[in-house]
Scaffold this motif. Structure first.
Motif, short mmCIF file in Angstrom:
data_model
loop_
_atom_site.label_atom_id
_atom_site.label_comp_id
_atom_site.label_asym_id
_atom_site.label_seq_id
_atom_site.Cartn_x
_atom_site.Cartn_y
_atom_site.Cartn_z
N HIS A 1 0.82 -1.22 0.00
CA HIS A 1 0.00 0.00 0.00
C HIS A 1 0.85 1.27 0.00
O HIS A 1 0.31 2.37 0.11
CB HIS A 1 -0.94 0.01 1.21
CG HIS A 1 -2.03 -1.02 1.14
ND1 HIS A 1 -3.05 -0.95 0.24
CD2 HIS A 1 -2.21 -2.18 1.84
CE1 HIS A 1 -3.85 -2.00 0.39
NE2 HIS A 1 -3.37 -2.76 1.36
N GLU B 1 3.95 3.93 -1.62
CA GLU B 1 3.97 4.77 -2.82
C GLU B 1 4.81 4.18 -3.96
O GLU B 1 4.68 4.59 -5.10
CB GLU B 1 4.50 6.17 -2.47
CG GLU B 1 3.62 6.93 -1.48
CD GLU B 1 4.19 8.29 -1.14
OE1 GLU B 1 5.28 8.62 -1.66
OE2 GLU B 1 3.55 9.03 -0.37
N LYS C 1 5.46 1.95 -6.70
CA LYS C 1 4.66 1.07 -7.54
C LYS C 1 5.42 -0.19 -7.96
O LYS C 1 4.82 -1.26 -8.13
CB LYS C 1 4.19 1.82 -8.80
CG LYS C 1 3.24 2.97 -8.50
CD LYS C 1 2.00 2.49 -7.73
CE LYS C 1 1.06 3.64 -7.40
NZ LYS C 1 -0.07 3.19 -6.56
N SER D 1 5.16 -2.50 -5.11
CA SER D 1 3.78 -2.97 -5.02
C SER D 1 3.50 -4.05 -6.06
O SER D 1 2.86 -5.07 -5.77
CB SER D 1 2.80 -1.81 -5.20
OG SER D 1 2.96 -0.85 -4.17
N LYS D 2 3.97 -3.85 -7.29
CA LYS D 2 3.77 -4.83 -8.35
C LYS D 2 4.45 -6.16 -8.01
O LYS D 2 3.87 -7.24 -8.21
CB LYS D 2 4.32 -4.29 -9.68
CG LYS D 2 3.49 -3.18 -10.29
CD LYS D 2 4.13 -2.68 -11.59
CE LYS D 2 3.31 -1.55 -12.20
NZ LYS D 2 3.92 -1.03 -13.44
N GLU E 1 -8.80 -6.53 -0.63
CA GLU E 1 -7.76 -5.61 -1.11
C GLU E 1 -7.50 -5.83 -2.60
O GLU E 1 -7.25 -4.88 -3.35
CB GLU E 1 -6.48 -5.81 -0.31
CG GLU E 1 -6.57 -5.31 1.13
CD GLU E 1 -5.34 -5.66 1.94
OE1 GLU E 1 -4.79 -4.77 2.60
OE2 GLU E 1 -4.92 -6.84 1.91
N THR F 1 -7.73 -3.28 -5.80
CA THR F 1 -6.58 -3.12 -6.69
C THR F 1 -6.97 -3.27 -8.15
O THR F 1 -6.32 -2.69 -9.05
CB THR F 1 -5.49 -4.14 -6.32
OG1 THR F 1 -5.19 -4.05 -4.93
CG2 THR F 1 -4.21 -3.90 -7.11
N GLN G 1 -9.19 -1.89 -9.63
CA GLN G 1 -9.59 -0.58 -10.15
C GLN G 1 -8.40 0.33 -10.39
O GLN G 1 -8.54 1.43 -10.93
CB GLN G 1 -10.55 0.10 -9.14
CG GLN G 1 -11.71 -0.76 -8.70
CD GLN G 1 -12.81 -0.85 -9.74
OE1 GLN G 1 -12.68 -0.30 -10.83
NE2 GLN G 1 -13.89 -1.55 -9.43
N ASN G 2 -7.22 -0.14 -9.97
CA ASN G 2 -6.00 0.66 -10.10
C ASN G 2 -5.33 0.34 -11.45
O ASN G 2 -4.84 -0.77 -11.67
CB ASN G 2 -5.06 0.33 -8.94
CG ASN G 2 -3.82 1.21 -8.91
OD1 ASN G 2 -3.33 1.66 -9.94
ND2 ASN G 2 -3.30 1.45 -7.72
N GLN G 3 -5.31 1.31 -12.35
CA GLN G 3 -4.79 1.08 -13.70
C GLN G 3 -3.32 0.65 -13.69
O GLN G 3 -2.89 -0.12 -14.55
CB GLN G 3 -4.94 2.36 -14.54
CG GLN G 3 -6.37 2.63 -15.00
CD GLN G 3 -6.85 1.63 -16.04
OE1 GLN G 3 -6.09 1.22 -16.93
NE2 GLN G 3 -8.10 1.22 -15.93
N ASP G 4 -2.55 1.14 -12.72
CA ASP G 4 -1.13 0.79 -12.66
C ASP G 4 -0.90 -0.67 -12.31
O ASP G 4 0.11 -1.27 -12.69
CB ASP G 4 -0.41 1.68 -11.63
CG ASP G 4 -0.36 3.13 -12.06
OD1 ASP G 4 -0.30 3.38 -13.28
OD2 ASP G 4 -0.37 4.02 -11.18
N ALA H 1 -3.58 -3.08 -12.46
CA ALA H 1 -4.72 -3.88 -12.91
C ALA H 1 -4.31 -5.15 -13.63
O ALA H 1 -4.88 -6.23 -13.40
CB ALA H 1 -5.63 -3.03 -13.80
#
Length: 677
Positions: free
Chosen positions: A470, A472, A474, A477-478, A495, A499, A501-504, A506
Motif C-alpha cells: 500500500h 507509494e 509502484k 507494489s507490483k 484488497e 486493486t 480498479q488501479n490502472q497501474d 490492474a
C-alpha cells in the motif's frame, strides 16, 4: 487428484508425478527398514558381534571407493536406466544371499546393504530433482519424504507377523520386492522428468569470486557440529545394538524388536517433521533446532552410564533416530544457506562426505580398540558420548552467532539463494534479517529481499509486505502482488478487489484474481474486455477462462482473435497469457507458433514451451536454433527438458539430408553446451 490438491497443496499437473515419487520413497524407506533390520539381526545373532565397530570402519572405507566409481560409471547415462539396472543388481543379489546366511557372507551382506541404501537414496533425490523445480521442491519434497515415516510405521509393525509366518531370513525377499517397485516407479516417472537449468543467474554472478579462505570460522563450526554428530551417532548405535542383541539373542526376536523400534521412531519422526520443526525454527531459531539432539543424547547417555539397560540406551538412540532426520537435518540445511557460494560448493561435499565418513570410521575403530584391547565396559563408552555431546552443545552457540553474521553478510552481498533450500522453513534470525531489509528505505534492497522470499512462505512477513504493497513505490507494489498471488494473508481478496480498479496494477491484479478463481471479481474483470488497452483485454480474457463468468465464450473468442492478429506483438501477448490454458492454446497450435517466421511470436511460444515441458514440442523448439534472435531463448527452453529427450532429437535433425545451414550451426552450438555440462 482434487483431494490431493486440497489436502497437500498439490497443484494441477503435479498429482501424478507426486504420487509416483511418494510410492518410490515409501518403497525405498521400506527397503531400508527390512534390509537394515535383517542385516543387523543376522550380524548380531549369527556372527561375532564384537566386530561390529569394524563394520563401521569397513563401510567408511568401501563407500569412499564405491561412490567415485559409481559417479564415473553413471556420468552421462540415463538416470532411469541406471536405477533399473541398479535395482536388478541389488534385488538379484539379495535372493541368493537369503539362502547363504553363514560365515563371511554375513559381514559382506552388512556392507552390501549399506551400499544399496546409500546409492538408492542418492538416485531418488537426483530423480526427484529432475521432476520438480526448486519452487515445487520446497512445497512437495517434505510431503514426499513423509512417506518414509509412514513406511517406518507400516513396515515396522508388519515385521513381526511377517517373521512369524515366513521367518526372519525371508526379510531379504521382502527387500527385493520393494527394490523392484522402485524400478517400476522410476520407469513410470520418466515422462515427467525435465532437465532443470544448472545454476541460477544469482549463482553465476558469484562464480568469479575468489574464496580467500575455504574453511572460515563459520564453516569450521559447522564441521565440528557435523563431526560430533557422526561420532556420537556411531557410539550410540553400537551401544544400542549390542544391548538389544543381549536382550534378544535370536534373529527372529531381534528383527521383531528392530521393526517395533522403527515403527515407533517413524511415528515420532512424522509428528516432529510435520507439526513441530517449522514452529520451533520460526519461533526459537536455529539455536534450539541445533541443540535439541545433542541435549537429548547428552541426558540419555548420562542415564545409560548410570543404569546400563536397554530402556536407558533406548532414549539416546530414539533421539538420534527421530531428531537427526527431522529438525536437525532441516537446521543443518539452514546453516549452509548463508555460506559463500564458492566456499559452499567446494567444502560441503568434503564435510558431508569425506570428513563425515572419516569420523564415522574413526568412531568405529576407537570403539573396537576400547572394547577389545582395553575391555572397556559398554556403558563406559557413554563417557565419550557425553564429552563429545558437550562439545557439540558448546559449538551450537558459536554456530548460531556465526550464522546470524553470515546471514547478514550474505544479504548485503546478495549471495543468499533460497532455491538451494529444499524445505519451506524460515528461522527467527532469517525472518528478522529479511524484515530489516524489507523495511530499508532503498528500493534496490527491498526488491532484492522480495526476490529472496518469493519461493518460500510469506506469512512471517505478511504485515510488512501488506504495508509496502500500500506504499507509494509502484515497482515494489507490483512485485509483492506477483509473489503473493496465492497468499491472501499478505493481500486479502477485498484488497485485491480494490486493486483491480488501479490502472497501474490492474494487469497483475487480474491475473491474481483469475488464479484465485475469485468469483466476486468477475464483474470488474469483465469490464476490461472492452478496455482500450489491448494487454488488459487479453489479460482479462485469459483470467475469465478460470473464473465462473457468463462472458467466458466472448472472452475466448477475443483471445483467439488476438492470437490470429497480424501484429506479432499482440499475438505474442496473447500466447504468453495462455501458458496454462491448454484447451485454447493447444500443443498443436503452440507448435505452429513455434514455427512462426516472426521471432517475436516464436520467442513468446518458446517461453510457454519452457513452462509446459511437453516432449512433443521439442522438434518445433529445435527449429528455432536457426535464428540468432531466438537462439538464446531456444537454448534456455531446451535446458528445461531431459538430455535423454533433447540430444536424440538434435542428432535426428542433424541427419536430415536437406538440413538448413543456419539450423546446422545452431545445433552444433547447442551440442557443445550439452557436451560441456
Amino acid at each position: 487428484m482434487k483431494f490431493l490438491s486440497k489436502l497437500f497443496n498439490v497443484k494441477e499437473g503435479e498429482g501424478q508425478p507426486f504420487f509416483i515419487l511418494f510410492i518410490h520413497f515409501f518403497c525405498f524407506s521400506a527397503m531400508g527398514i527390512t534390509a537394515g533390520s535383517a542385516r543387523d539381526a543376522f550380524f548380531l545373532s549369527l556372527f561375532e558381534k564384537t566386530y561390529l565397530p569394524l563394520m563401521f570402519v569397513a563401510i567408511a572405507i568401501v563407500m569412499a571407493g564405491v561412490i567415485p566409481l559409481y559417479t564415473k560409471w553413471t556420468r552421462g547415462r540415463d538416470l532411469t536406466t541406471v536405477i533399473m539396472f541398479s535395482a536388478a543388481i541389488f534385488g538379484g543379489s539379495l535372493i541368493p544371499l537369503t539362502f547363504m546366511l553363514s560365515g563371511w557372507i554375513i559381514p559382506l551382506l552388512y556392507i552390501w546393504v549399506e551400499i544399496i541404501i546409500v546409492l538408492s537414496i542418492a538416485q531418488f533425490w537426483l530423480l526427484a530433482g529432475e521432476v520438480f523445480d526448486a519452487r515445487q521442491a520446497k512445497r512437495l519434497f517434505g510431503l514426499i519424504s513423509g512417506s518414509g515415516a509412514i513406511a517406518a510405521m507400516v513396515v515396522g509393525f508388519s515385521i513381526r507377523p511377517f517373521v512369524q509366518t515366513f521367518g526372519s531370513d525371508k526379510l531379504l525377499l521382502a527387500t527385493t520386492f520393494f527394490i523392484g517397485v522402485t524400478a517400476v516407479t522410476a520407469m513410470m516417472i520418466r515422462p515427467h522428468r525435465t532437465k532443470l537449468e544448472s545454476g541460477s543467474t544469482k549463482q553465476s554472478a558469484t562464480r568469479k569470486e575468489k574464496s580467500k579462505n575455504k574453511f572460515d570460522s563459520y564453516l569450521i563450526a559447522i564441521t565440528i557440529v557435523i563431526c560430533s554428530m557422526a561420532i556420537v551417532s556411531k557410539y550410540v548405535d553400537y551401544q544400542f545394538k549390542i544391548i538389544a542383541s543381549n536382550a534378544y539373542p535370536t534373529p527372529d526376536e531381534l528383527v521383531n524388536f528392530f521393526g517395533l523400534f522403527y515403527a515407533v521412531t517413524g511415528a515420532a519422526g512424522f509428528i516432529v517433521q510435520f507439526f513441530l520443526t517449522g514452529r520451533i525454527l520460526s519461533k526459537f531459531g536455529v539455536l534450539v533446532g541445533l541443540i535439541i539432539l545433542p541435549l537429548a543424547i547428552f541426558a540419555g547417555s548420562i542415564g545409560f552410564f548410570m543404569v546400563p539397560v536397554l530402556a536407558a540406551i533406548f532414549i539416546p538412540k530414539f533421539a538420534d533416530q527421530v531428531f537427526k532426520f527431522t529438525i536437525n537435518n532441516t537446521t543443518i540445511q539452514l546453516l549452509w544457506l548463508p555460506a559463500p557460494p564458492k566456499a559452499k560448493k567446494e567444502t560441503k561435499p568434503v564435510i558431508d562426505g569425506t570428513i563425515k565418513a572419516f569420523m564415522e570410521g574413526f568412531a568405529g575403530l576407537s570403539i573396537f580398540i576400547a572394547t577389545i584391547y582395553f575391555s572397556v565396559p559398554i556403558h563406559f563408552l557413554s563417557i565419550v558420548v557425553i564429552a563429545v555431546a558437550a562439545l557439540w552443545i558448546f559449538y551450537t552457540f558459536k554456530t548460531k552467532r556465526d550464522y546470524v553474521n553470515a546471514l547478514q553478510k550474505a544479504i548485503e552481498k546478495r549471495q543468499l539463494n533460497f532455491e538451494e533450500l529444499e524445505v519451506d522453513v524460515a528461522d527467527s534470525a532469517m525472518v528478522a534479517t529479511i524484515e530489516k531489509t524489507l523495511c530499508a528505505d532503498e528500493e534496490v534492497k527491498q526488491l532484492f529481499a522480495l526476490e529472496l522470499i518469493e519461493d518460500i512462505p510469506l506469512t512471517p512477513w505478511a504485515k510488512t509486505l501488506n504495508e509496502l504493497f500500500h506504499g507509494e513505490n509502484k515497482k515494489v507494489s507490483k512485485t509483492i502482488l506477483k509473489i503473493a498471488a496465492d497468499n491472501s494473508n499478505v493481500i486479502s481478496d477485498d484488497e485485491l478487489m480494490a486493486t483491480l480498479q488501479n490502472q497501474d496494477l490492474a494487469h497483475i491484479a487480474i491475473n491474481v484474481a483469475g488464479s484465485r478463481k475469485l468469483s466476486a471479481a468477475v464483474p470488474i474483470v469483465e469490464t476490461y474486455l472492452s478496455d482500450d488497452n489491448q494487454e488488459l483485454q487479453i489479460t482479462a480474457a485469459a483470467a475469465l477462462q478460470m473464473m465462473q463468468s457468463e462472458k467466458v465464450d466472448e472472452a475466448r473468442k477475443l483471445i483467439q482473435e488476438k492470437m490470429s492478429s497480424a501484429d506479432p506483438k499482440i499475438q505474442a501477448m496473447a500466447i504468453r497469457h495462455l501458458t496454462e490454458q491448454q484447451k485454447i492454446l493447444t500443443n498443436d497450435l503452440l507448435i505452429e507458433f513455434l514455427e512462426n517466421p516472426s521471432e517475436i511470436t516464436s520467442n513468446s511460444a518458446l517461453d510457454v514451451a519452457a513452462k509446459r515441458k511437453n516432449q512433443e514440442l521439442i522438434p518445433a523448439i529445435i527449429s528455432n536454433l536457426s535464428n540468432p534472435k531466438t537462439l538464446p531463448t531456444t537454448r534456455y527452453t531446451l535446458q528445461q527438458f531431459s538430455d535423454d529427450f533433447v540430444i536424440p532429437e538434435l542428432i535426428s535433425t542433424l541427419e536430415h539430408e536437406h538440413i538448413d545451414i543456419d539450423l546446422l550451426r545452431g545445433i552444433v552450438v547447442i551440442l557443445k553446451v550439452y557436451r560441456s555440462t
